[in-house]
Write an enzyme that holds these catalytic residues in place. Structure first.
Site, PDB file in Angstrom:
ATOM      1  N   GLU A   1      21.372  24.861  18.563  1.00 20.24           N
ATOM      2  CA  GLU A   1      21.507  25.381  19.917  1.00 20.24           C
ATOM      3  C   GLU A   1      22.998  25.533  20.193  1.00 20.24           C
ATOM      4  O   GLU A   1      23.752  24.561  20.082  1.00 20.24           O
ATOM      5  CB  GLU A   1      20.887  24.431  20.943  1.00 20.24           C
ATOM      6  CG  GLU A   1      19.383  24.349  20.865  1.00 20.24           C
ATOM      7  CD  GLU A   1      18.799  23.349  21.853  1.00 20.24           C
ATOM      8  OE1 GLU A   1      19.576  22.764  22.644  1.00 20.24           O
ATOM      9  OE2 GLU A   1      17.573  23.141  21.830  1.00 20.24           O
TER      10      GLU A   1
ATOM     11  N   ASP B   1      23.619  19.980  33.501  1.00 14.61           N
ATOM     12  CA  ASP B   1      24.317  19.226  32.464  1.00 14.61           C
ATOM     13  C   ASP B   1      25.054  18.021  33.023  1.00 14.61           C
ATOM     14  O   ASP B   1      25.583  18.059  34.144  1.00 14.61           O
ATOM     15  CB  ASP B   1      25.303  20.133  31.730  1.00 14.61           C
ATOM     16  CG  ASP B   1      24.599  21.204  30.919  1.00 14.61           C
ATOM     17  OD1 ASP B   1      23.646  20.849  30.203  1.00 14.61           O
ATOM     18  OD2 ASP B   1      24.977  22.381  31.011  1.00 14.61           O
TER      19      ASP B   1
END
Length: 274
Positions: free
Chosen positions: A50, A61
């Site tokens: 990824e 995040d």
């Protein structure tokens, strides 16, 4: 159409082990070192990569990945530059799947049709766009699928059986199960609950299920890999990059720090079904 992601999961199923899926931020801590890290991942044990597309407002995040994105943007990374990294990677590696992961705003600014065409041409295999729900499939999911890219969905502990069919409807490649609520970088509280959740998702789909968020060690990978078709590690790798820096700059230890950690976690993946 069979994609690299499909081919890789089929091969690993035959081998009898889960996939190791590794997340790194494209261009962290600088463009050259970021490329070297990307190219080192398969040799260390990564089955699928990824590649984070940096964004200035990464709401899903945790701090580690937020800082990685800031370093990447400060180094001059752009979405076109991310695609260039994939293109460079493909000159050396034709088989390791790459999934571009990030947020919709940069893709929208780039232009959806232009982006999916360029991503496919560069050698990307799939997309994870964390802020596009199934109700917005017309925006990017369907164009991506038409271009031959897998569109990978996130499911969470709050995705119940009523919601799950909508999430899975246009999913392909694999399902990414986020093992906890909150942001990246937290700690898994119950491995048993994760296993139960994976089994529940599998009752709704034939797609492989990969588990991410909170996997930090080889032991985590070995335990979660008993149930999951894939193990996703991200924040711990980004932390390894950050710890290797001196005055914010890469050192001769930066690539090795990531390579060593991936190899260590891969050892847990290998014994997950042993």
């Amino acid at each position: 159409m069979t994609t690299r992601i499909d081919t890789r999961f089929a091969a690993l199923k035959a081998e009898g082990r889960p996939a190791l899926v590794t997340y790194v931020m494209a261009g962290d801590p600088d463009l050259a070192t970021g490329q070297a890290i990307l190219e080192a991942l398969p040799q260390a044990g990564a089955d699928i990569i990824e590649l984070g597309m940096p964004f200035s407002d990464p709401m899903a995040d945790g701090v580690a990945i937020q800082l990685a994105g800031q370093r990447s943007l400060a180094a001059g990374q752009t979405l076109r530059g991310v695609l260039g990294m994939v293109e460079d990677f493909r000159r050396k590696d034709e088989t390791t799947p790459i999934v571009l992961m990030g947020y919709y705003n940069p893709v929208y600014s780039f232009g959806v049709e232009a982006f999916v065409t360029a991503a496919k041409a560069a050698g990307a295999d799939g997309l994870i766009i964390v802020d596009l729900p199934p109700e917005e499939d017309d925006e990017l999911c369907l164009p991506a699928m038409a271009a031959g890219l897998n569109f990978i969905r996130l499911t969470t502990p709050t995705t119940d059986d009523k919601r799950l069919p909508a999430v899975l409807k246009n999913s392909s490649g694999f399902v990414y199960y986020v093992s906890m609520t909150g942001v990246t970088g937290a700690v898994i509280k119950s491995r048993g609950a994760v296993g139960d959740a994976v089994d529940r998702i599998k009752s709704h789909t034939d797609l492989p299920v990969a588990v991410g968020f909170g996997i930090k060690t080889a032991e985590d990978a070995a335990e979660i890999g008993k149930h999951a078709d894939g193990i996703v590690v991200g924040s711990v790798l980004v932390d390894a990059v950050a710890r290797s820096l001196v005055d914010g700059k890469a050192t001769d230890q930066t690539v090795d720090a990531v390579r060593t950690l991936v190899a260590e976690i891969f050892s847990g993946v290998k014994r997950a079904r042993g």
